[in-house]
Design an enzyme around this catalytic site. Structure first.
Site, PDB file in Angstrom:
ATOM      1  N   LYS A  18      53.322 -25.945  94.994  1.00  0.00           N
ATOM      2  CA  LYS A  18      53.245 -24.748  94.120  1.00  0.00           C
ATOM      3  C   LYS A  18      54.002 -24.111  94.579  1.00  0.00           C
ATOM      4  CE  LYS A  18      51.168 -22.813  98.652  1.00  0.00           C
ATOM      5  NZ  LYS A  18      51.008 -24.220  99.231  1.00  0.00           N
ATOM      6  N   ARG A  65      45.839 -15.976 102.156  1.00  0.00           N
ATOM      7  CA  ARG A  65      45.582 -17.484 102.808  1.00  0.00           C
ATOM      8  C   ARG A  65      44.760 -17.350 104.308  1.00  0.00           C
ATOM      9  NH1 ARG A  65      50.943 -19.029 103.051  1.00  0.00           N
ATOM     10  NH2 ARG A  65      51.417 -21.005 103.702  1.00  0.00           N
ATOM     11  N   ARG A 113      60.786 -32.988 102.817  1.00  0.00           N
ATOM     12  CA  ARG A 113      60.861 -31.894 102.033  1.00  0.00           C
ATOM     13  C   ARG A 113      62.569 -31.393 102.819  1.00  0.00           C
ATOM     14  NH1 ARG A 113      56.955 -27.246 100.521  1.00  0.00           N
ATOM     15  NH2 ARG A 113      56.831 -27.094 102.939  1.00  0.00           N
ATOM     16  N   ARG A 153      63.284 -26.961 107.112  1.00  0.00           N
ATOM     17  CA  ARG A 153      62.526 -25.454 107.777  1.00  0.00           C
ATOM     18  C   ARG A 153      61.890 -26.708 108.409  1.00  0.00           C
ATOM     19  NH1 ARG A 153      58.057 -23.839 102.972  1.00  0.00           N
ATOM     20  NH2 ARG A 153      57.268 -23.037 105.046  1.00  0.00           N
ATOM     21  N   ARG A 212      49.825 -26.843 110.425  1.00  0.00           N
ATOM     22  CA  ARG A 212      49.660 -25.481 109.559  1.00  0.00           C
ATOM     23  C   ARG A 212      48.714 -26.482 108.314  1.00  0.00           C
ATOM     24  NH1 ARG A 212      55.389 -26.177 106.719  1.00  0.00           N
ATOM     25  NH2 ARG A 212      54.734 -25.635 105.181  1.00  0.00           N
TER      26      ARG A 212
END
Ligand code: AMP
Length: 210
Positions: free
Chosen positions: A16, A91, A125, A154, A165
């Site tokens: 996204k 969300r 990532r 992160r 998550r």
């Protein structure tokens, strides 16, 4: 052409943020990411940031009330008058209903990727504070190609948090797919393609429906 008010849906790691940056550049729209807004608050040490940090680090969702307030204020800013792209909001169904009470959404674009792929993408990532993100399989430097700052992982991209998550996504966010489908404004693109092909698919959806 009316207001290009758009939402990106998709699991964490679906792409996204990467796509939102490119799409916003092309259509000259503000890229509004609740995750980025919350991380900026954490970095600045605001009361909101302090409150949000513990929740984000656990992979849970910040309260609807907080994020709805953030988005409501942000969408009133001048740069949103011709449209915007929401990345990471809504969300929950509660957030989607609140958004509907103050905005008319034109398109919800779902970037669909299977769960194994998402886990791999998140694990590799690396982020820059400027908002860029990279994957270790295609980018070997530890500094940002755009601004030169040092990349980091992160906290909530570490394996122990990714599981919660994804659970949160499946339980609380995935129902939004049906929510927007029922409204007749859901468009799904195959997010497992190359970044460029995902981008082209999204551009086609937008141009065909605008
Ligand atoms: P993201 O950068 O979109 O992956 O968001 C990172 C984290 O920020 C999420 O795991 C949540 O803890 C929090 N967050 C971001 N957007 C929202 C939202 N719309 N509602 C609740 N929590 C959010």
């Amino acid at each position: 052409m009316d207001k290009l008010s758009m939402i990106f849906l998709g699991a964490p790691g679906a792409g996204k943020g990467t796509q939102a940056t490119k799409i916003c550049e092309k259509y000259n729209l503000p890229h509004i990411s609740t995750g980025d807004i919350l991380r900026a608050n954490i970095k600045a040490g605001t009361p909101l940031g302090l409150q949000a940090k513990a929740i984000i680090d656990k992979g849970q969702l910040v309260s609807d009330e907080i994020v709805i307030g953030l988005i409501k204020d942000r969408l009133q800013e001048d740069d949103c008058k011709n449209g915007y792209l929401l990345d990471g909001f809504p969300r929950t169904i509660e957030q989607a209903k609140a958004l509907d009470s103050f905005e008319k959404i034109k398109m919800a674009i779902n970037i669909a990727v299977n769960e194994d792929e998402v886990v791999d993408r998140i694990a590799g990532r690396r982020m820059c504070v400027c908002g860029e993100s990279y994957h270790i399989s295609t980018y070997s430097s530890d500094t940002c190609a755009k601004c030169g700052q040092k990349l980091y992982q992160r906290e909530d991209d570490k394996p122990q948090t990714v599981k919660s998550r994804l659970e949160v996504y499946n339980k609380q966010t995935a129902p939004l797919i049906e929510y927007y489908s029922n409204k007749g404004i859901l468009y799904t693109v195959d997010g497992s393609q190359d970044i460029k092909d995902v981008y082209n698919s999204i551009v086609k959806v937008i141009d065909d429906n605008n």
